[in-house]
Design an enzyme around this catalytic site. Sequence first.
Site, mmCIF file in Angstrom:
data_model
loop_
_atom_site.group_PDB
_atom_site.id
_atom_site.type_symbol
_atom_site.label_atom_id
_atom_site.label_comp_id
_atom_site.label_asym_id
_atom_site.label_seq_id
_atom_site.Cartn_x
_atom_site.Cartn_y
_atom_site.Cartn_z
ATOM 1 N N GLN A 197 -5.831 -3.521 -12.006
ATOM 2 C CA GLN A 197 -4.501 -4.164 -11.953
ATOM 3 C C GLN A 197 -4.539 -5.506 -11.213
ATOM 4 O O GLN A 197 -3.636 -6.329 -11.360
ATOM 5 C CB GLN A 197 -3.499 -3.240 -11.243
ATOM 6 C CG GLN A 197 -3.147 -1.997 -12.050
ATOM 7 C CD GLN A 197 -2.121 -1.118 -11.354
ATOM 8 O OE1 GLN A 197 -2.031 -1.104 -10.130
ATOM 9 N NE2 GLN A 197 -1.364 -0.365 -12.132
ATOM 10 N N GLY A 252 2.601 -4.292 -4.869
ATOM 11 C CA GLY A 252 1.977 -2.968 -4.913
ATOM 12 C C GLY A 252 0.887 -2.933 -5.971
ATOM 13 O O GLY A 252 1.108 -3.381 -7.099
ATOM 14 N N TYR A 286 9.634 -7.519 -0.804
ATOM 15 C CA TYR A 286 8.973 -6.304 -1.280
ATOM 16 C C TYR A 286 9.471 -5.897 -2.666
ATOM 17 O O TYR A 286 10.527 -6.340 -3.090
ATOM 18 C CB TYR A 286 9.047 -5.172 -0.250
ATOM 19 C CG TYR A 286 10.345 -4.389 -0.085
ATOM 20 C CD1 TYR A 286 10.846 -3.553 -1.077
ATOM 21 C CD2 TYR A 286 11.025 -4.429 1.119
ATOM 22 C CE1 TYR A 286 11.992 -2.798 -0.901
ATOM 23 C CE2 TYR A 286 12.189 -3.678 1.318
ATOM 24 C CZ TYR A 286 12.663 -2.862 0.301
ATOM 25 O OH TYR A 286 13.797 -2.109 0.494
ATOM 26 N N LYS A 330 4.673 -3.086 -18.661
ATOM 27 C CA LYS A 330 3.935 -1.862 -19.021
ATOM 28 C C LYS A 330 4.814 -0.617 -18.872
ATOM 29 O O LYS A 330 4.384 0.487 -19.139
ATOM 30 C CB LYS A 330 2.702 -1.699 -18.108
ATOM 31 C CG LYS A 330 1.735 -2.866 -18.133
ATOM 32 C CD LYS A 330 0.751 -2.734 -19.295
ATOM 33 C CE LYS A 330 -0.081 -3.965 -19.511
ATOM 34 N NZ LYS A 330 -1.067 -4.190 -18.488
ATOM 35 N N TYR A 379 4.165 6.012 4.822
ATOM 36 C CA TYR A 379 3.609 6.075 3.458
ATOM 37 C C TYR A 379 2.523 7.149 3.409
ATOM 38 O O TYR A 379 1.410 6.968 3.902
ATOM 39 C CB TYR A 379 3.008 4.736 3.028
ATOM 40 C CG TYR A 379 3.988 3.569 2.935
ATOM 41 C CD1 TYR A 379 5.355 3.777 2.785
ATOM 42 C CD2 TYR A 379 3.531 2.259 2.974
ATOM 43 C CE1 TYR A 379 6.231 2.700 2.693
ATOM 44 C CE2 TYR A 379 4.407 1.180 2.883
ATOM 45 C CZ TYR A 379 5.754 1.410 2.751
ATOM 46 O OH TYR A 379 6.623 0.348 2.667
ATOM 47 N N THR A 432 0.802 -1.234 0.000
ATOM 48 C CA THR A 432 0.000 0.000 0.000
ATOM 49 C C THR A 432 0.836 1.287 0.000
ATOM 50 O O THR A 432 0.330 2.335 0.364
ATOM 51 C CB THR A 432 -0.946 0.017 1.222
ATOM 52 O OG1 THR A 432 -0.137 0.106 2.407
ATOM 53 C CG2 THR A 432 -1.828 -1.210 1.285
ATOM 54 N N TRP A 433 2.103 1.181 -0.382
ATOM 55 C CA TRP A 433 2.953 2.387 -0.399
ATOM 56 C C TRP A 433 2.324 3.470 -1.290
ATOM 57 O O TRP A 433 2.123 4.616 -0.866
ATOM 58 C CB TRP A 433 4.358 1.994 -0.870
ATOM 59 C CG TRP A 433 5.330 3.103 -1.092
ATOM 60 C CD1 TRP A 433 5.174 4.437 -0.777
ATOM 61 C CD2 TRP A 433 6.633 3.000 -1.678
ATOM 62 N NE1 TRP A 433 6.305 5.148 -1.122
ATOM 63 C CE2 TRP A 433 7.210 4.293 -1.678
ATOM 64 C CE3 TRP A 433 7.384 1.938 -2.190
ATOM 65 C CZ2 TRP A 433 8.490 4.537 -2.187
ATOM 66 C CZ3 TRP A 433 8.652 2.183 -2.690
ATOM 67 C CH2 TRP A 433 9.199 3.479 -2.685
ATOM 68 N N GLN A 473 11.565 -8.431 5.896
ATOM 69 C CA GLN A 473 11.003 -7.884 4.649
ATOM 70 C C GLN A 473 12.162 -7.294 3.843
ATOM 71 O O GLN A 473 12.617 -6.195 4.142
ATOM 72 C CB GLN A 473 9.960 -6.816 5.015
ATOM 73 C CG GLN A 473 9.207 -6.329 3.814
ATOM 74 C CD GLN A 473 8.121 -5.301 4.121
ATOM 75 O OE1 GLN A 473 8.038 -4.312 3.413
ATOM 76 N NE2 GLN A 473 7.315 -5.523 5.144
#
Length: 324
Positions: free
Chosen positions: A291, A285, A207, A218, A60, A20-21, A179
């Site tokens: 997405q 993310g 991460y 993309k 964040y 959720t950054w 992490q």
Amino acid sequence: MNFKKLGETDLNVSRIGIGTWAMGGRWQWGWGRQQDSDSIETIHQALTQGVNWLDTAPVYGLGHSEEVVGKALSDIPASERPMVFTKCGFNWNGQGDVTPSLTARSIREEIEASLKRLCVETIDLYQIHWPNPESELEEAWATLSELKQEGKIRYAGVSNFSVEQMQRISPIMPIDSLQPNYSLIHRDVETHVLPYCDMHDMGVLAYSPMGSGLLTGKMTRTRIEALPEDDWRREAPAFNEPQLSVNLAIVQVLEGISSNYGVSCAAAAIAWTFAHPALSAAIVGMRTPDQVQALVTAGSLQLKDEDIEALNLASMEPAASEGE
Ligand SMILES: NC(=O)c1ccc[n+]([C@@H]2O[C@H](COP(=O)([O-])OP(=O)(O)OC[C@H]3O[C@@H](n4cnc5c(N)ncnc54)[C@H](OP(=O)(O)O)[C@@H]3O)[C@@H](O)[C@H]2O)c1
């Protein structure tokens, strides 16, 4: 969706979790414009598809990501809520200047603010975000041990720690999880850090498994040039030469392999991280509901050995494993 036990904890995590950054919106390390309504719908969409945890941090968006997560969770019946993982280690002032702190006093203030923003009574996994200031690691870890005993957190982990830093704090309390930054463009933790975690039965949550969007197929040169001024990736070495050419060459190999499985390039990049035996799950993310589908397929995707080998070779070009 496949699941795996997080180290020696009793948390059975889906192989992909929601990162959720970017949902923090605009701040010093923001990702350009982000609508809260998109963030909330994205979280709901991912939960519907079998994801059972999310990762956030107070820093964040200077509290905003945790607030958005809190809002998203408040729409969901308690029995269906995901596990919530967050972090500690940064303070900010009214001007938005961020400073690291790992003192007991600072962490105790931070956790109360996080519990409030997230609208939860307990945090499932609480992690030290960065080993900074290094002189405060023991004080921080002793504080997390107290928070565990007090029931404010269920499990305690670290992020971005070296083996030496983990060895320093583990006598105070065993480390539940690490992490690290881990993807086809960041493989340096394979040398010492991941084997250490494997040997100590720690959980590992990778991460930026898609290199913050670079490995999705993309992200073209044209798109990078058009990234908004306030998207941190514009200036990141991985998105600029000389590393960019090396990274885009890896994407070409990923594109060929992912098409054989009928999945997105993003899903193949995430699934490659699962090939490492130390990996519990990847923090992925996501910014918009459209997405999600292309990402969750990674949760049950197993790449063939020959494809993992081809990707290993493609990512061994000298500049590919250099950190940012
Ligand atoms: N502990 C730490 O120090 C640390 C550091 C970094 C990250 N993290 C955690 O790990 C999470 C994931 O890392 P990350 O966000 O850096 O990188 P990532 O998961 O490798 O990439 C995420 C980005 O990829 C793009 N994307 C997502 N789905 C896509 C799709 N289907 N098609 C095309 N592009 C897509 C999105 O950006 P665009 O759409 O804008 O391209 C998204 O923000 C973070 O959210 C955070 O929770 C922790």
